[in-house]
Design an enzyme around this catalytic site. Structure first.
Site, PDB file in Angstrom:
ATOM      1  N   GLY A 251       0.776  -1.322   0.028  1.00  0.00           N
ATOM      2  CA  GLY A 251      -0.004  -0.036   0.008  1.00  0.00           C
ATOM      3  C   GLY A 251       0.883   1.140  -0.009  1.00  0.00           C
ATOM      4  O   GLY A 251       0.339   2.360   0.191  1.00  0.00           O
ATOM      5  N   ASP A 273       3.701  -2.676   3.584  1.00  0.00           N
ATOM      6  CA  ASP A 273       4.600  -2.338   2.416  1.00  0.00           C
ATOM      7  C   ASP A 273       6.073  -2.769   2.960  1.00  0.00           C
ATOM      8  O   ASP A 273       6.238  -3.185   4.246  1.00  0.00           O
ATOM      9  CB  ASP A 273       4.672  -1.007   1.906  1.00  0.00           C
ATOM     10  CG  ASP A 273       5.167  -1.041   0.691  1.00  0.00           C
ATOM     11  OD1 ASP A 273       6.493  -1.272   0.130  1.00  0.00           O
ATOM     12  OD2 ASP A 273       4.072  -0.610  -0.183  1.00  0.00           O
ATOM     13  N   ARG A 320      -3.435  -2.306  -5.023  1.00  0.00           N
ATOM     14  CA  ARG A 320      -3.540  -1.496  -6.068  1.00  0.00           C
ATOM     15  C   ARG A 320      -2.410  -1.155  -6.612  1.00  0.00           C
ATOM     16  O   ARG A 320      -1.354  -0.985  -6.087  1.00  0.00           O
ATOM     17  CB  ARG A 320      -4.216  -0.209  -5.295  1.00  0.00           C
ATOM     18  CG  ARG A 320      -4.772   0.975  -6.590  1.00  0.00           C
ATOM     19  CD  ARG A 320      -5.124   2.226  -5.878  1.00  0.00           C
ATOM     20  NE  ARG A 320      -3.717   2.896  -5.226  1.00  0.00           N
ATOM     21  CZ  ARG A 320      -4.038   4.396  -4.917  1.00  0.00           C
ATOM     22  NH1 ARG A 320      -5.257   5.042  -5.131  1.00  0.00           N
ATOM     23  NH2 ARG A 320      -3.074   5.024  -4.574  1.00  0.00           N
ATOM     24  N   HIS A 324       0.252  -5.736 -11.375  1.00  0.00           N
ATOM     25  CA  HIS A 324       0.846  -5.908 -12.706  1.00  0.00           C
ATOM     26  C   HIS A 324       2.233  -5.592 -12.918  1.00  0.00           C
ATOM     27  O   HIS A 324       2.984  -5.651 -13.770  1.00  0.00           O
ATOM     28  CB  HIS A 324       0.000  -4.707 -13.522  1.00  0.00           C
ATOM     29  CG  HIS A 324       0.430  -3.330 -12.952  1.00  0.00           C
ATOM     30  ND1 HIS A 324       0.252  -2.211 -14.003  1.00  0.00           N
ATOM     31  CD2 HIS A 324       1.202  -2.865 -12.237  1.00  0.00           C
ATOM     32  CE1 HIS A 324       0.782  -1.217 -13.327  1.00  0.00           C
ATOM     33  NE2 HIS A 324       1.269  -1.499 -12.114  1.00  0.00           N
TER      34      HIS A 324
HETATM   35  C1  LIG Z   1       3.186   0.808  -7.677  1.00  0.00           C
HETATM   36  S1  LIG Z   1       3.307   0.560  -5.915  1.00  0.00           S
HETATM   37  C2  LIG Z   1       1.703   0.771  -5.668  1.00  0.00           C
HETATM   38  C3  LIG Z   1       1.475   1.614  -4.135  1.00  0.00           C
HETATM   39  C4  LIG Z   1       0.073   1.695  -3.650  1.00  0.00           C
HETATM   40  N1  LIG Z   1      -0.612   0.502  -3.911  1.00  0.00           N
HETATM   41  C5  LIG Z   1      -0.627   2.659  -4.378  1.00  0.00           C
HETATM   42  O1  LIG Z   1      -1.710   2.263  -5.247  1.00  0.00           O
HETATM   43  O2  LIG Z   1      -0.316   3.991  -4.384  1.00  0.00           O
HETATM   44  C6  LIG Z   1       3.788  -0.779  -5.626  1.00  0.00           C
HETATM   45  C7  LIG Z   1       4.232  -1.009  -4.041  1.00  0.00           C
HETATM   46  O3  LIG Z   1       4.491  -2.402  -4.020  1.00  0.00           O
HETATM   47  C8  LIG Z   1       5.482  -2.462  -3.042  1.00  0.00           C
HETATM   48  N2  LIG Z   1       6.356  -3.426  -2.928  1.00  0.00           N
HETATM   49  C9  LIG Z   1       7.110  -4.165  -3.866  1.00  0.00           C
HETATM   50  N3  LIG Z   1       7.565  -5.387  -3.472  1.00  0.00           N
HETATM   51  C10 LIG Z   1       7.102  -5.468  -2.421  1.00  0.00           C
HETATM   52  C11 LIG Z   1       7.027  -6.606  -1.244  1.00  0.00           C
HETATM   53  N4  LIG Z   1       7.856  -7.744  -1.672  1.00  0.00           N
HETATM   54  N5  LIG Z   1       6.387  -6.745  -0.229  1.00  0.00           N
HETATM   55  C12 LIG Z   1       5.736  -5.592  -0.038  1.00  0.00           C
HETATM   56  N6  LIG Z   1       5.395  -4.450  -0.673  1.00  0.00           N
HETATM   57  C13 LIG Z   1       6.243  -4.717  -1.912  1.00  0.00           C
HETATM   58  C14 LIG Z   1       6.293  -1.268  -3.411  1.00  0.00           C
HETATM   59  O4  LIG Z   1       7.288  -0.714  -2.266  1.00  0.00           O
HETATM   60  C15 LIG Z   1       5.168  -0.112  -3.705  1.00  0.00           C
HETATM   61  O5  LIG Z   1       4.907   0.528  -2.752  1.00  0.00           O
END
Ligand SMILES: C[S@@+](CC[C@H](N)C(=O)[O-])C[C@H]1O[C@@H](n2cnc3c(N)ncnc32)[C@H](O)[C@@H]1O
Length: 437
Positions: A251, A273, A320, A324
């Site tokens: 998130g 996160d 969210r 993808h």
């Molecule tokens: C595109 S961002 C989306 C953030 C949020 N859901 C939003 O809509 O604003 C993807 C998120 O996935 C998190 N993320 C990536 N790898 C992760 C992991 N292994 N465990 C938890 N979070 C992760 C990233 O840090 C990032 O905040």
């Protein structure tokens, strides 16, 4: 029966009339391309969305039909200069300098005095972009923002940007997205073809280009990359009971939960996160809703979604623009951990863009465009319907070997780990609602 060209031209003229009539009825004129973007409710009126999409789809198809195919390919093949020049103007604060200069424009020498770049480079880059309707050349070598370029500016004064460059993209996600497209994404794209032809060589083109085994999100967590962090409906909160738990998985700082918390303070929220994001989240909540975390209504939790989900039996788990980012194998692991933690009543909600085939697709039931598309337009309305989504899909391959998915692909992905796709709520970012099976 009209020829394809005159059918396209008729689509444009009839829908331009509808558009202008709608603005005239509201006592307004359709906004000029020459003026900076000042949004009005009509710009986002859902009733006009399809009208505009049909004009754009038909105009793009007329262009592709009438223009010499040689010229089309000559324009497309050096397409990286779009990315490079947009990245350059954002990185050197040109839209911000022009914002402060007003409609009469700023001479390239005066832009140079503020950003230190040779005026002749500035003039040529702005000429390239103004030729493509981004910026306006008011008099020779004097440029102003127009409707498109005004959106490249950050939300701060030039002085503030220079004083705190790490925070320059705060509240300016579009400028941040463009800067990152022109940096890690453009560098990665050099290895795009090489990766597709040998995908076992690395996790993604990004990893070849940046010479790292870290996934982009882990790389963002490394020292020196702090500035790269650029990053409500459909959850059905009104149907939940007081105290029900809603988990935002991946998130970030919890900006989506902040909206939900303000509207439905009766629920309990968990924002998960990676550790650095959760540290930033504490600051974000302190600034935006200082009572939320101490009251226990919002929990900020460092959690890696490739490990078992610690919150069991939540009413809703949502992701969210997360799924993808990942190829099927990783997406399945993330969703499997959620399924293992879920109870029979739990819902999984994925917010992601929906990929459409360019032709008609009988397998896309719930999310198919409702209005019939007039001939000879493409079934997905081309760049007017799927321009951003298809571009994002390529970006996902490039950076993560990730994927924008069709309805059938979402259904199959869910079922493979015990989630049944129940419905799709359409909108700018569709919500895919799954129940546990
Ligand atoms: C595109 S961002 C989306 C953030 C949020 N859901 C939003 O809509 O604003 C993807 C998120 O996935 C998190 N993320 C990536 N790898 C992760 C992991 N292994 N465990 C938890 N979070 C992760 C990233 O840090 C990032 O905040």
């Amino acid at each position: 029966m009209s020829t394809p060209l005159s059918a396209l031209s008729n689509i444009i003229s009839s829908h331009v009339q509808t558009l202008e009539a709608a603005y005239a009825k509201a006592g307004a004129e359709f906004p000029s391309l020459d003026d900076p973007f000042h949004p009005t409710p009509l710009d986002f009126d859902p009733a006009l969305h399809q009208t505009k999409a049909l004009i754009v789809a038909a105009a793009a198809q007329i262009l592709a039909t009438v223009r010499s195919p040689i010229e089309m390919l000559q324009e497309y093949s050096p397409g990286m200069y779009w990315t490079a020049t947009l990245g350059f103007v954002v990185d050197t604060n040109i839209p911000d300098i022009l914002n402060e200069g007003g409609p009469q424009g700023v001479h390239v020498k005066d832009i140079s005095a503020q950003n230190g770049v040779d005026p002749s480079y500035i003039a040529r880059i702005l000429r390239f972009l103004a030729t493509r309707h981004v910026f306006r050349e008011v008099t020779p070598d004097v440029f102003a923002n127009n409707r498109i370029s005004s959106l490249l500016s950050k939300s701060k004064s030039v002085k503030e940007i220079k004083a705190d460059p790490v925070a320059r993209f705060d509240e300016a996600p579009l400028a941040g997205f463009i800067s990152s497209s022109a940096d890690e994404a453009l560098k990665s794209s050099v290895h795009f073809s090489e990766f597709l032809q040998n995908p076992i060589k690395a996790a993604a083109a990004f990893n070849i280009a940046l010479k790292t085994e870290a996934k982009m999100w882990e790389w963002y967590e490394e020292p020196g990359n702090e500035w790269r962090e650029i990053f409500v409906n459909g959850i059905g909160c009104k149907d939940l009971k007081d105290g029900d738990v809603v988990v935002d998985v991946g998130g970030s700082v919890g900006s989506c939960v902040l909206h939900l918390f303000k509207e439905y303070p009766n629920l309990h929220y968990v924002v998960q996160d990676l550790p650095k994001q959760i540290t930033a989240a504490a600051e974000f909540w302190q600034e935006n809703a200082p009572e939320a975390v101490p009251s226990g209504k919002v929990t900020l939790q460092a959690h890696n979604f490739f490990t078992p989900q610690p919150v069991k039996g939540a009413a809703v788990y949502f992701l969210r623009v997360v799924i993808h980012d990942w190829p099927d194998r990783d997406a399945k692991t993330i969703l499997q951990h959620l399924r293992d933690a879920a109870d029979t009543y739990s819902k999984l909600i994925i917010f992601d863009t929906l990929a459409f085939h360019v032709c008609e697709d009988p397998a896309t039931e719930s999310a198919a465009p409702k209005a019939p598309v007039p001939r000879p337009l493409l079934a997905n309305l081309g760049i007017a319907g799927a321009g951003f989504e298809t571009g994002l899909d390529i970006q996902m391959i490039n950076l993560f070997n990730g994927k924008e998915r069709t309805e059938a692909e979402f259904r199959e992905l869910g079922l493979s780990v015990g989630w049944k796709l129940e419905s799709i709520t359409r909108g700018p970012l569709p919500a895919f609602v799954f129940s546990a099976v």
